[in-house]
Design a protein around this motif. Structure first.
Motif, short mmCIF file in Angstrom:
data_model
loop_
_atom_site.label_atom_id
_atom_site.label_comp_id
_atom_site.label_asym_id
_atom_site.label_seq_id
_atom_site.Cartn_x
_atom_site.Cartn_y
_atom_site.Cartn_z
N HIS A 10 0.84 -1.21 0.00
CA HIS A 10 0.00 0.00 0.00
C HIS A 10 0.87 1.25 0.00
O HIS A 10 0.56 2.24 -0.68
CB HIS A 10 -0.93 -0.01 1.22
N ASP A 11 1.98 1.20 0.72
CA ASP A 11 2.90 2.34 0.78
C ASP A 11 3.41 2.72 -0.61
O ASP A 11 3.55 3.91 -0.92
CB ASP A 11 4.09 2.04 1.69
N TYR A 12 3.69 1.74 -1.46
CA TYR A 12 4.15 2.05 -2.82
C TYR A 12 3.10 2.83 -3.59
O TYR A 12 3.41 3.77 -4.32
CB TYR A 12 4.51 0.77 -3.58
N PHE A 13 1.84 2.46 -3.44
CA PHE A 13 0.77 3.19 -4.11
C PHE A 13 0.66 4.62 -3.58
O PHE A 13 0.46 5.56 -4.34
CB PHE A 13 -0.57 2.45 -3.98
N GLU A 14 0.81 4.78 -2.27
CA GLU A 14 0.78 6.12 -1.69
C GLU A 14 1.92 6.98 -2.22
O GLU A 14 1.73 8.16 -2.52
CB GLU A 14 0.83 6.04 -0.17
N ILE A 15 3.09 6.38 -2.35
CA ILE A 15 4.26 7.12 -2.83
C ILE A 15 4.05 7.60 -4.26
O ILE A 15 4.30 8.77 -4.57
CB ILE A 15 5.52 6.24 -2.73
N VAL A 16 3.59 6.72 -5.16
CA VAL A 16 3.42 7.16 -6.55
C VAL A 16 2.32 8.22 -6.68
O VAL A 16 2.43 9.12 -7.51
CB VAL A 16 3.17 5.98 -7.53
N CYS A 17 1.31 8.14 -5.83
CA CYS A 17 0.25 9.16 -5.87
C CYS A 17 0.78 10.50 -5.35
O CYS A 17 0.51 11.55 -5.93
CB CYS A 17 -0.96 8.72 -5.06
N MET A 18 1.54 10.46 -4.27
CA MET A 18 2.10 11.67 -3.69
C MET A 18 3.01 12.38 -4.69
O MET A 18 3.00 13.60 -4.82
CB MET A 18 2.89 11.33 -2.42
N GLN A 22 4.65 8.82 -13.13
CA GLN A 22 4.25 8.11 -14.33
C GLN A 22 4.36 6.63 -14.02
O GLN A 22 5.41 6.16 -13.54
CB GLN A 22 5.14 8.48 -15.51
N ILE A 23 3.28 5.89 -14.23
CA ILE A 23 3.27 4.47 -13.87
C ILE A 23 2.63 3.65 -14.98
O ILE A 23 1.89 4.17 -15.82
CB ILE A 23 2.52 4.21 -12.55
N THR A 24 2.93 2.37 -14.94
CA THR A 24 2.20 1.37 -15.72
C THR A 24 1.81 0.29 -14.73
O THR A 24 2.64 -0.17 -13.94
CB THR A 24 3.06 0.76 -16.83
N ILE A 25 0.53 -0.06 -14.75
CA ILE A 25 0.07 -1.16 -13.90
C ILE A 25 -0.35 -2.32 -14.79
O ILE A 25 -0.82 -2.11 -15.91
CB ILE A 25 -1.09 -0.75 -12.97
N THR A 26 -0.14 -3.51 -14.30
CA THR A 26 -0.62 -4.72 -14.97
C THR A 26 -1.64 -5.36 -14.04
O THR A 26 -1.37 -5.58 -12.86
CB THR A 26 0.53 -5.70 -15.24
N LEU A 68 1.08 -5.86 -10.79
CA LEU A 68 2.40 -5.28 -10.98
C LEU A 68 2.28 -3.76 -11.06
O LEU A 68 1.43 -3.24 -11.80
CB LEU A 68 3.04 -5.82 -12.27
N LEU A 69 3.12 -3.08 -10.30
CA LEU A 69 3.20 -1.62 -10.33
C LEU A 69 4.59 -1.25 -10.81
O LEU A 69 5.59 -1.68 -10.23
CB LEU A 69 2.96 -1.04 -8.93
N HIS A 70 4.65 -0.47 -11.89
CA HIS A 70 5.93 -0.06 -12.46
C HIS A 70 5.93 1.46 -12.58
O HIS A 70 5.16 2.02 -13.37
CB HIS A 70 6.12 -0.72 -13.82
N GLN A 82 9.86 -1.07 -9.77
CA GLN A 82 8.85 -2.05 -10.14
C GLN A 82 8.56 -2.93 -8.93
O GLN A 82 9.49 -3.38 -8.27
CB GLN A 82 9.35 -2.89 -11.31
N VAL A 83 7.28 -3.16 -8.65
CA VAL A 83 6.87 -3.97 -7.51
C VAL A 83 5.83 -4.98 -7.97
O VAL A 83 4.82 -4.61 -8.56
CB VAL A 83 6.26 -3.08 -6.40
#
Length: 86
Positions: A10-18, A22-26, A68-70, A82-83
């Motif tokens: 969840h922290d990774y998602f918070e970081i990219v939003c903050m 630019q992301i790519t999700i699978t 996948l979060l990239h 990438q996570v």
């Protein structure tokens, strides 16, 4: 289907939003979506969802559907990662 994700993921998602990264999700369905991360919000079913913009189209994707979060093409190289979501 999973109903929750771990706090560290969840922290990774918070970081990219903050950072408005630019992301790519699978998704588990293998569909990919690329764009700018903007927020984590609840949908009508009270699921936590990633809100992101792809070419002026706003997407709302339940976090449990993402495998996948990239984060990429961000100006600071340390902000690119990438996570795999398990």
């Amino acid at each position: 289907m999973k109903t929750t994700i771990s706090c560290d993921v969840h922290d990774y998602f918070e970081i990219v939003c903050m950072r408005k990264s630019q992301i790519t999700i699978t998704l588990h369905s293998e569909k990919t979506i690329s764009g700018e991360a903007s927020d984590i919000i609840l949908n009508q079913e009270k699921q936590e969802c990633l809100q992101m913009r792809e070419n002026n189209v706003l997407h709302l994707i339940p976090l449990t559907e993402i495998k996948l979060l990239h984060a990429h093409n961000n100006p600071i190289s340390a902000h690119n990662f990438q996570v795999k979501i398990t």
